[in-house]
Scaffold this motif. Structure first.
Motif, PDB file in Angstrom:
ATOM      1  N   LEU A   1     -39.914 -15.753  -0.080  1.00  0.00           N
ATOM      2  CA  LEU A   1     -40.129 -15.367   1.311  1.00  0.00           C
ATOM      3  C   LEU A   1     -41.336 -14.429   1.436  1.00  0.00           C
ATOM      4  N   ILE A   2     -41.481 -13.534   0.474  1.00  0.00           N
ATOM      5  CA  ILE A   2     -42.597 -12.591   0.509  1.00  0.00           C
ATOM      6  C   ILE A   2     -43.921 -13.310   0.350  1.00  0.00           C
ATOM      7  N   GLN A   3     -43.951 -14.323  -0.522  1.00  0.00           N
ATOM      8  CA  GLN A   3     -45.182 -15.091  -0.698  1.00  0.00           C
ATOM      9  C   GLN A   3     -45.558 -15.827   0.583  1.00  0.00           C
TER      10      GLN A   3
ATOM     11  N   CYS B   1     -51.148 -13.382 -11.801  1.00  0.00           N
ATOM     12  CA  CYS B   1     -49.771 -13.857 -11.800  1.00  0.00           C
ATOM     13  C   CYS B   1     -49.052 -13.347 -10.546  1.00  0.00           C
ATOM     14  N   PRO B   2     -47.924 -13.959 -10.173  1.00  0.00           N
ATOM     15  CA  PRO B   2     -47.222 -13.521  -8.956  1.00  0.00           C
ATOM     16  C   PRO B   2     -46.851 -12.042  -8.980  1.00  0.00           C
ATOM     17  N   SER B   3     -46.443 -11.548 -10.122  1.00  0.00           N
ATOM     18  CA  SER B   3     -46.053 -10.144 -10.191  1.00  0.00           C
ATOM     19  C   SER B   3     -47.251  -9.228  -9.932  1.00  0.00           C
TER      20      SER B   3
ATOM     21  N   GLY C   1     -48.616  -4.730  -2.448  1.00  0.00           N
ATOM     22  CA  GLY C   1     -47.537  -3.862  -1.997  1.00  0.00           C
ATOM     23  C   GLY C   1     -46.359  -4.605  -1.418  1.00  0.00           C
ATOM     24  N   LEU C   2     -46.167  -5.882  -1.777  1.00  0.00           N
ATOM     25  CA  LEU C   2     -45.094  -6.695  -1.200  1.00  0.00           C
ATOM     26  C   LEU C   2     -44.094  -7.155  -2.246  1.00  0.00           C
TER      27      LEU C   2
ATOM     28  N   GLU D   1     -42.394   1.670  -3.418  1.00  0.00           N
ATOM     29  CA  GLU D   1     -43.235   2.842  -3.148  1.00  0.00           C
ATOM     30  C   GLU D   1     -42.578   3.642  -2.025  1.00  0.00           C
ATOM     31  N   ILE D   2     -42.176   4.856  -2.358  1.00  0.00           N
ATOM     32  CA  ILE D   2     -41.422   5.697  -1.438  1.00  0.00           C
ATOM     33  C   ILE D   2     -42.260   6.909  -1.081  1.00  0.00           C
ATOM     34  N   ASP D   3     -42.280   7.257   0.185  1.00  0.00           N
ATOM     35  CA  ASP D   3     -42.959   8.458   0.654  1.00  0.00           C
ATOM     36  C   ASP D   3     -41.983   9.626   0.560  1.00  0.00           C
TER      37      ASP D   3
END
Length: 634
Positions: A19-21, A110-112, A119-120, A126-128
């Motif tokens: 879904l992210i792709q 690569c996908p990773s 950032g997906l 990633e946390i603020d």
């Protein structure tokens, strides 16, 4: 319908990266009208360890750790803003989850790798820290780390500005941070590591990033300007790098701003106008006017800057930095110590500092530093800056300690030579001897030394008989008028130092002079100058008693060199002797006038407890001692 529901569940829970792709493909589609301009800081963000600028001490450590499979489960990146903390954390995440890894050189295709770069990814969070700082959010994190990563090797949490977490959140993270599951990695980034509890720091492997030098920023900006087909001079790039204060992200943002401002060829004038920076020529002219005492020229320079719309507060800071660099160049400090200075600017600093005095530079730098808060918060910076210039015009140039001691010694030699000879000795021997009534009057007069402490009181006193004649000093010249010296057992009074009482033989008359001469030969003129008011009270075969007769802070410096003094005394005498130092001497009983000599008034001023107290409170030093003419006359 059940089949559709099952498919959606499979997409959301089993293959979320699919879904992210799809979302990523939509975002980069050419027909997407929502795409915005990508700033240089994001467009040229490093994607490998080799692209990180001037942080080799961190990247090399991480590369070796990946190759040896010794990557810590919790890593803290600290340092100034814009130096690459979060970027290094992302590259490390790609290196660990790359399909060809773990490898210190991720493939980036690569996908990773692509998901982490965009950032997906669902395996790297990633946390603020500023907006997720409560204990409840840390508890949710602890509950989710038990689940395995979706398609990578590790589930990685990157917490930016981790120092913003609350104390309760830090405490909730302690146990998980110390013993996380094998598939969990924590990467923290912060600009203020001192705000992180020690219990968290002890559980992390810490890497401190440093500010990037001007030369490294300029080289990197040159590469980006060439890639973007932008024409910009090296002077403009150095101005941008100096404004960035060691941050590469700030430098790229400023370059973006300069490109938008110029709309074509970028000139040095455009950069100066945009940043409100004063050019080096104006800064040199203004500082020269200040240091050379040209108050009118300095005020005219402030007027021109005000009319040009320059930020006077910023100009004030630039002046302090310029004077600091001048002082460092004058002292011969290496280029590495001076911040934000290029090798090309060193030549100009050396030319300007060649005709200046280091003490004068330190004086004005000290004044500007003290008045800096006033300028920073002033509602009228122009008036405040002019007031600083007025105050500087009233300050006289200071003398160095060595020159001051030399001047005092010269004055002492001119006023009271230690060994008179020839016609001067004859006049001294023919001077009238005090009458018994004068001697009695002097003896009954109270002591001039204050009784501030027991150590400042006289150690002993001597009362001369009324009929005792004043002996003269022995001279090597053939002078028939000189009197014979008294016997060794009789007290001896030095005619040239009326405030000192000596109970020794005449051979000790020039002992102190020889000691000071020996100290000068040993390249220690300061200590010799400190002994100018000292007196030899007693000398035997085994001991020398020396009265310092100096201010407390001077006496402390002499006592710190007591071992050296003892060795010098032994060399002068010719055998090993013991040295005894005392603070003061008895009141003179051979004073022939009501007013002491000028050299005695200077000694009394230095010894006054109020003077010592003022010097200790304000951390100052005695620059000059002036005696009115009516006080100096006998």
């Amino acid at each position: 319908m059940p089949q559709l529901k099952k498919s959606l569940q499979w997409i959301l829970y089993v293959r979320p990266h699919a879904l992210i792709q799809s979302v990523q493909t939509f975002r980069i589609h050419p027909d997407n009208r929502c795409m915005s301009y990508l700033v240089l800081a994001r467009k040229y963000r490093p994607q490998t360890f080799e692209e990180i600028v001037q942080q080799e001490h961190v990247t090399q450590t991480l590369i070796h750790a990946i190759e040896a499979d010794r990557v810590a489960h919790a890593i803290l990146f600290s340092g100034p803003r814009g130096t690459g903390k979060t970027t290094i954390a992302r590259i490390l995440a790609k290196a660990l989850n790359c399909e060809n890894g773990p490898t210190p050189r991720p493939c980036g295709v690569c996908p990773s790798c692509t998901e982490i770069a965009s950032g997906l990814t669902v395996d790297v969070y990633e946390i603020d820290g500023a907006s997720n700082n409560s204990v409840d959010q840390i508890r949710d994190l602890r509950e989710n780390i038990v689940y395995l990563p979706v398609h990578g090797r590790y589930k990685i949490y990157i917490i930016d500005e981790v120092h913003m977490l609350s104390m309760a959140a830090f405490n909730a993270l302690l146990k998980t941070l110390e013993e996380p599951p094998a598939h969990i990695k924590f990467f923290f980034a912060t600009t203020e590591p001192q705000k992180i509890p020690a219990t968290i720091l002890s559980r992390c492997q810490r890497h401190d990033l440093k500010r990037i030098s001007i030369s490294a920023i300029v080289d990197h900006l040159k590469q980006i300007a060439s890639a973007e087909s932008i024409s910009i001079s090296d002077t403009s790039l150095r101005l941008i790098a100096r404004e960035a204060t060691g941050g590469m992200r700030d430098a790229l943002s400023l370059l973006d701003q300069v490109i938008s401002f110029s709309q074509g060829t970028i000139s040095d004038t455009d950069v100066l106008r945009l940043f409100g920076v004063v050019d080096e020529e104006m800064l040199t002219t203004f500082t020269d006017a200040l240091l050379n005492g040209q108050t009118v020229a300095a005020l005219e320079g402030i007027h021109r800057l005000h009319e040009a719309g320059k930020d006077l507060k910023r100009f004030y800071v630039d002046c302090m930095n310029r004077l600091r660099n001048l002082l460092l160049v004058k002292l011969g400090v290496s280029l590495d110590v001076m911040d934000m200075v290029t090798p090309e600017e060193i030549d100009g600093l050396k030319r300007q500092a060649a005709s200046l005095d280091a003490i004068r530079i330190r004086q004005i730098l000290d004044l500007l530093h003290r008045e800096e808060p006033t300028i920073r918060y002033a509602s009228n910076p122009r008036l405040s800056l002019e007031m600083v210039i007025f105050r500087w015009a009233e300050i006289r140039p200071a003398l160095s300690v060595d020159r001051l001691i030399e001047a005092i010694e010269q004055a002492a030699r001119n006023l009271s030579p230690s060994i008179p000879s020839g016609e001067a000795a004859a006049r001294l021997s023919l001077s009238p001897v005090p009458s018994p009534q004068q001697t009695q009057t002097i003896q009954e007069r109270p002591a001039v030394y204050p009784e501030a402490s027991p150590s400042s009181r006289p150690v002993h006193s001597y009362k001369a008989p009324p009929d005792e004649a004043k002996p003269s000093c022995r001279d090597t010249s053939d002078s028939p008028v000189l009197a014979e010296a008294p016997a060794a057992s009789e007290p001896y009074r030095d005619a040239d130092a009326p405030s000192v009482l000596k109970a020794t033989a005449p051979q000790t008359n020039d002992l102190l002079a020889r000691i000071r001469e020996r100290l000068v030969q040993m390249q220690n003129p300061s200590l010799a100058g400190f002994l100018a008011p000292a007196q030899v009270l007693d000398q035997t075969e085994e001991r020398i008693v020396l009265a310092l007769n100096a201010a407390p802070f001077i006496a402390a410096k002499i006592r710190n060199n007591e071992t050296l003094l003892r060795r010098v005394c032994s060399e002068v005498v010719g055998k090993t002797v013991d040295l005894q130092l005392i603070e003061t001497v008895p009141t003179s009983e051979t004073q022939t006038s009501e007013n002491p000599k000028p050299i005695d008034l200077k000694t009394l001023a230095l010894n006054h407890p109020k003077v010592s107290e003022i010097i200790e409170i304000f951390g100052g030093s005695v620059v000059d001692i002036r005696i009115p003419a009516k006080e100096a006359s006998p």
